[in-house]
Design an enzyme around this catalytic site. Sequence first.
Site, short mmCIF file in Angstrom:
data_model
loop_
_atom_site.label_atom_id
_atom_site.label_comp_id
_atom_site.label_asym_id
_atom_site.label_seq_id
_atom_site.Cartn_x
_atom_site.Cartn_y
_atom_site.Cartn_z
N GLY A 187 44.03 44.42 39.61
CA GLY A 187 44.23 43.14 38.93
C GLY A 187 42.94 42.38 38.69
N SER A 188 42.68 41.99 37.47
CA SER A 188 41.39 41.39 37.18
C SER A 188 41.34 40.86 35.74
CB SER A 188 40.28 42.43 37.40
OG SER A 188 40.68 43.67 36.86
#
Length: 219
Positions: A187-188
Site C-alpha cells: 500500500g502506497s
Amino acid sequence: MTIHKEGYKSILITAILFAVVNLASFYFLSFYFAWLTWLIFILTLGLLLFIISFFRVPRRQLTLGSNLVICPADGKVVVIEEVYDEEYFKDKRLQVSIFMSPANVHQNRNPVTGEVVYNQYHKGKYLVAWHPKSSTENERHSVVIRHPKGEILVKQIAGALAKRIVNYLSVGQKVEQCTEMGFIKFGSRVDVLLPLDAKVNVQFNQVVKGGVTVLATLA
C-alpha cells in the site's frame, strides 16, 4: 504472470507459517474442533494467496511513445493539481498522484526514457497515502529523469502499511520507458511532477495501469 523477486522472502515466510500453523491445528484441534481446524486453514490459505498475489507481475502490452509520460504504477488517480516543488525544481509543476491499494500490482516503472539526474531517499512519517502531506512528510524516494522535452520527477511514497521502498536507479543511469524503477511493499502512493505545459491525459479517480495508461503528453 510472474512473481517479483522482492516477494520471495515474504512468500517463503508466509508459506512456512501456513504449514506450521495448520500442522499444529490438525494435530491438536482436529479431533475435538474440526470446524476450527477448517477455519484456520481457510484464513491462513487466504493470507498466503494474498501475499502471492501482492507480488505478482502480470504480462502486459506496454505503451511506448517519445512524447508520452506513461503511468509508473497501478492504482487510482487521487491528485491532479499545480504545486510548488521545494525539493528539486524550486518552481511550479503539475502533480499527478496515484494511490496504490494492497490489491494493486506494486511494481513501479519508468514513465519516460532518459537519464537519471537526481536520486534521493527521504526518511519520514507513515501517514495514509491519500493524506495531502504524505508527498512531503512521509518516507519517500524521489527520482528525476531528464527527457529531451523536460525533466520528470517521480516520488515513491510509503503509506500507513508500506514499510519498505525499493528503488533500483542511480544518478547517471540511462533508463528506458516502462522498464522497472522499483517496488513498494503493502500500500502506497506514487507522485509524478510534470512541466506546466504538459497535457494531462488522466482524470481524477481514474483507475490506471503502470506501463500501459498514458499519464500525460509532453509539449
